[in-house]
Design a protein around this motif. Structure first.
Motif, short mmCIF file in Angstrom:
data_model
loop_
_atom_site.label_atom_id
_atom_site.label_comp_id
_atom_site.label_asym_id
_atom_site.label_seq_id
_atom_site.Cartn_x
_atom_site.Cartn_y
_atom_site.Cartn_z
N ILE A 60 -29.95 67.91 185.81
CA ILE A 60 -29.40 66.82 186.63
C ILE A 60 -30.47 66.23 187.54
O ILE A 60 -30.56 65.02 187.75
CB ILE A 60 -28.21 67.32 187.49
CG1 ILE A 60 -27.04 67.72 186.61
CG2 ILE A 60 -27.75 66.25 188.46
CD1 ILE A 60 -25.93 68.42 187.38
N LYS A 64 -32.62 64.06 183.30
CA LYS A 64 -31.29 63.50 182.99
C LYS A 64 -31.13 63.16 181.51
O LYS A 64 -30.03 63.24 180.97
CB LYS A 64 -31.05 62.25 183.83
CG LYS A 64 -30.78 62.53 185.29
CD LYS A 64 -30.34 61.27 186.02
CE LYS A 64 -30.00 61.54 187.47
NZ LYS A 64 -31.13 61.92 188.30
N LYS A 65 -32.21 62.78 180.84
CA LYS A 65 -32.08 62.36 179.44
C LYS A 65 -31.71 63.52 178.52
O LYS A 65 -31.31 63.33 177.39
CB LYS A 65 -33.36 61.69 178.95
CG LYS A 65 -34.59 62.56 179.02
CD LYS A 65 -35.80 61.77 178.55
CE LYS A 65 -37.03 62.66 178.66
NZ LYS A 65 -38.24 61.98 178.20
N LYS A 67 -29.25 65.63 179.25
CA LYS A 67 -27.94 66.16 179.67
C LYS A 67 -27.02 66.40 178.46
O LYS A 67 -26.27 67.38 178.43
CB LYS A 67 -27.27 65.26 180.71
CG LYS A 67 -26.70 63.97 180.23
CD LYS A 67 -25.98 63.28 181.38
CE LYS A 67 -25.30 62.01 180.92
NZ LYS A 67 -24.66 61.29 182.00
#
Lengths: 433, 79
Positions: A60, A64-65, A67
């Protein structure tokens, strides 16, 4: 897993520290204590919970990519455990994995590892929920009120489990452990009905304990039940049962499906509801019986949407309808695997519905086992159960209020002492998920 | 602006639930309106999106617990 008495007593030993520690240090104490409680029961469970929380935090915060890949990893871990390949029962994984998935998909703006970890491992809710929305711990501030209301709720939960649920467990095992040997269908029906009630009392009782303990420790947990056995249709029943699980599936499965297919609403509705219940069934276990359970519940909810007159039947008939449908579906839930179900259905098909000798073929079987060998104890259990179910709404109100807390606590403990059954097996049904 | 949004939502709710006398306030939630269940929630939000020309994330739907939450969310999206 046996949850011994220290699980209930130790939080009260912690409680005085609440008066002297600032909130941040109190939360640190809660975190440390939670990790110890979990490690005491399973080191692996503690290690995996911490590692997974850290992984989600890092994703997080920085990556983020990744997740969706992380989400897939969590789901694969779930499948690995449920399929039995691991040989290890990872306590709590089924519950906190859903919480971690929710914050992966909808992260909050300020993300701290401490908050994520505390939400994951907070011990009252670690083993059987409730599932926290967005993994968030909500703190309370009225220490004295927390002690009173938390203790009341804890005692209520203990009474539900040890006075009622454990007694019912003896009764239903008389049938479910020997389902191939019965000679009447009435026994199967009654045992399924009693299992439905037992499962509700056991799970809602453990939820009461979790909410009560959390409250004593200054944390407010969400409710998981709202008198579901008084529902008049299956849709209402599922709005009031295992609320946090259904809310999670509604948010992350039902809404996306219905929103995606909103141009074909009837199709969206059917697909959404069946998806929720099939996934919910698989969340419980990868067995045929659970899938049948899920399909049956989904079927009746969809039926109620399309045949509106089902929702207009008198309340008492609605109550019987719910009891019948839930009991019927729980028959498959309890038996679980295909072979058990096949054998039981074959036996039921071959026998008469009514017994030849009610006392020998029904009463004796239900009363069988340890504490309930005598018919007196069977009658005692049924009377206690009936009294509780009839007055459940009032009992809940008393145990959630602040009036005469000491009197209620001591009354509850006294009843627990007189009527409680403290057999070690099958204490908390939902720990197995 | 909040009042204006609430006024427009009032009309949307009355049309959607086919109840001209339905009155809503910021605390109104699904327990107050029988037909406002999960399925109808999605349909209602779709209509709100069309009327206000905004878009909700599908995962926001569960956080709209009452009309007040909906008003706040609409206000943020219009800003």
């Amino acid at each position: 897993m046996n949850v011994d008495i220290s699980f209930f007593i130790l939080p009260f030993l912690l409680f005085p520290f609440r008066y002297y520690l600032v909130q941040s240090k109190w939360q640190s104490l809660l975190l440390g204590f939670s990790l110890l409680v979990i490690a005491y029961h399973s080191i692996w469970a503690m290690v995996i919970a911490v590692l997974l929380s850290f992984l989600v935090f890092v994703v997080i915060k920085k990556f983020k990519k990744f997740k969706w890949i992380t989400l897939i990893v969590i789901v694969l871990g779930f499948i690995f455990l449920k399929s039995g390949l691991s040989g290890i029962l990872l306590l709590g994984y089924a519950y906190y994995s859903l919480q971690l998935i929710s914050i992966l998909i909808i992260p909050s703006k300020k993300v701290h590892f401490f908050d994520i970890l505390l939400g994951t491992v907070f011990f009252p809710r670690f083993f059987s929920g409730p599932i926290l929305k967005h993994n968030q711990i909500i703190l309370t501030s009225d220490i004295n009120k927390d002690l009173k209301e938390g203790s009341l709720r804890l005692v209520l939960g203990l009474c539900k489990i040890f006075i009622l649920s454990n007694r019912l467990d003896f009764m239903i095992s008389g049938y479910f452990e020997h389902s191939a040997e019965i000679n009447n269908g009435l026994l199967a029906l009654l045992s399924s009905l009693l299992f439905t009630i037992q499962m509700y009392l056991n799970f809602s009782g453990f939820t009461d304990i979790a909410i009560g303990l959390a409250r004593v420790l200054g944390v407010e947990l969400p409710e998981n039940f709202d008198l579901p056995l008084r529902s008049k249709n299956i849709s209402e029943y599922w709005r009031k049962t295992h609320i946090t699980l259904i809310n999670w599936f509604t948010q992350f499965v039902f809404y996306p499906i219905v929103y995606k297919f909103k141009s074909v609403p009837k199709f969206a509705l059917v697909l959404g509801i069946f998806s929720v219940f099939i996934l919910s069934a698989l969340w419980h276990n990868f067995q045929f019986g659970f899938i049948v359970w899920g399909l049956l519940n989904a079927f009746f909810i969809v039926l109620e949407y399309f045949i509106k007159s089902v929702n207009k039947i008198p309340r008492f008939l609605g109550f019987l309808y719910v009891l019948f449908v839930v009991t019927f579906s729980n028959f498959f839930f309890k038996l679980g695997d295909l072979q058990n179900i096949r054998q039981s259905l074959k036996t039921i098909y071959q026998v008469n519905f009514l017994p030849q000798n009610f006392m020998a073929d029904v009463v004796a079987i239900l009363g069988k086992g340890g504490y309930l060998e005598q018919q007196y104890h069977l009658l005692e259990t049924l009377v206690l159960l009936l009294l509780f179910l009839l007055f459940e709404k009032s009992i809940n109100r008393w145990f959630k209020s602040n009036n005469y807390p000491l009197l209620l606590i001591f009354t509850g403990l006294y009843l627990l002492f007189i009527f409680g059954n403290f057999a070690q097996n099958n204490q908390f049904i939902y720990l197995q998920f | 602006m909040e009042q204006e949004i609430l006024h427009q939502l009032q009309k949307i709710f009355q049309n959607f639930f086919k109840n001209e006398s339905l009155l809503i306030n910021y605390e109104t939630n699904s327990k107050d309106i029988v037909l406002w269940d999960s399925f109808h929630h999605v349909q209602l939000i779709s209509i709100v999106e069309e009327k206000f020309k905004i878009k909700f994330s599908v995962f926001e739907l569960a956080d709209l617990n009452n009309v007040g939450d909906l008003v706040n969310c609409i206000q943020q999206k219009l800003a």
